[in-house]
Design a protein around this motif. Structure first.
Motif, PDB file in Angstrom:
ATOM      1  N   GLY A   1       3.448  -4.386  -6.708  1.00  0.00           N
ATOM      2  CA  GLY A   1       3.620  -2.976  -7.053  1.00  0.00           C
ATOM      3  C   GLY A   1       4.375  -2.189  -6.006  1.00  0.00           C
ATOM      4  N   SER A   2       4.563  -2.777  -4.814  1.00  0.00           N
ATOM      5  CA  SER A   2       5.324  -2.106  -3.764  1.00  0.00           C
ATOM      6  C   SER A   2       6.757  -2.633  -3.780  1.00  0.00           C
ATOM      7  N   LYS A   3       7.537  -2.198  -2.826  1.00  0.00           N
ATOM      8  CA  LYS A   3       8.962  -2.532  -2.797  1.00  0.00           C
ATOM      9  C   LYS A   3       9.383  -2.631  -1.338  1.00  0.00           C
ATOM     10  N   VAL A   4       9.636  -3.844  -0.858  1.00  0.00           N
ATOM     11  CA  VAL A   4       9.941  -4.088   0.546  1.00  0.00           C
ATOM     12  C   VAL A   4      11.452  -4.198   0.747  1.00  0.00           C
ATOM     13  N   VAL A   5      11.960  -3.503   1.747  1.00  0.00           N
ATOM     14  CA  VAL A   5      13.385  -3.576   2.077  1.00  0.00           C
ATOM     15  C   VAL A   5      13.687  -4.939   2.695  1.00  0.00           C
TER      16      VAL A   5
END
Length: 210
Positions: free
Chosen positions: A161-165
């Motif tokens: 559900g998160s978004k990592v660079v």
């Protein structure tokens, strides 16, 4: 594989392309141009030369693109995340011999994303040159950020559900790239967008919830 045009006529440039950016390199003035209808983009020399008696602009880099309404069969989270986005997938990029290692491919990506508001998505097939370019952009660009998207899971890395660079090394490479005939990572694409835009969107976690 992309076949790069060696030149464009001034008439073609005026008729089909918009001027996105002008910059100097090695004593030359170069233009980043973009055709939103095809779509395609290129970096050309601003000065006109004569080839076999015909005036032309020399092409130093070219990018083939494909406009995408969505990626995968049912990417609800991605559609919501990009509901206002101009989503374009890279089909191939080529830099003229003698012009390589000058940062032209990165400059072309950045100009399209920053000046045209485009969200660029990698091709599903990644060759060594494309892989190295995306890694370089992820490591070195001060203006755009890269994310890893699994189109089969309909989620960004790390799929919680998160978004990592992606910084070119923070995600295991074997989870991103696979070489033919191995197809385990065929559904993985890299997504590049403006760092400012990405920061604003990541402040609203609901935009990334499945």
């Amino acid at each position: 594989m992309i076949v790069m045009p060696t030149t464009y006529s001034p008439m073609t440039v005026a008729r089909s392309f918009q001027l996105v950016e002008e910059f100097e390199l090695s004593g030359r003035v170069l233009h980043v141009i973009y055709d939103s209808q095809t779509p395609r983009a290129a970096i050309i020399e601003a000065d006109i030369e004569t080839f076999d008696g015909v005036p032309r602009h020399r092409v130093v880099a070219a990018l083939d693109l494909q406009r995408k309404a969505q990626l995968g069969k049912d990417i609800v989270a991605v559609e919501r995340c990009w509901e206002d986005a101009n989503l374009v997938q890279v089909e191939g990029i080529c830099v003229a011999p003698g012009e390589r290692d000058k940062g032209l491919a990165t400059r072309l990506y950045e100009a399209l994303i920053l000046q045209c508001g485009i969200t660029l998505v990698s091709d599903f097939e990644q060759y060594d040159g494309g892989k190295m370019l995306w890694q370089k952009i992820a490591r070195e660009s001060d203006h755009i950020v890269v994310f890893v998207l699994d189109t089969e899971q309909s989620a960004f890395w790390p799929y919680d559900g998160s978004k990592v660079v992606y910084d070119g090394g923070c995600i295991p490479e074997e989870r991103i790239w696979s070489l033919s005939p191995d197809q385990k990572c065929h559904g993985i694409v890299l997504v590049a967008e403006s760092k400012t835009k990405a920061s604003q969107m990541m402040e609203d976690p609901a935009r990334f919830r499945i």
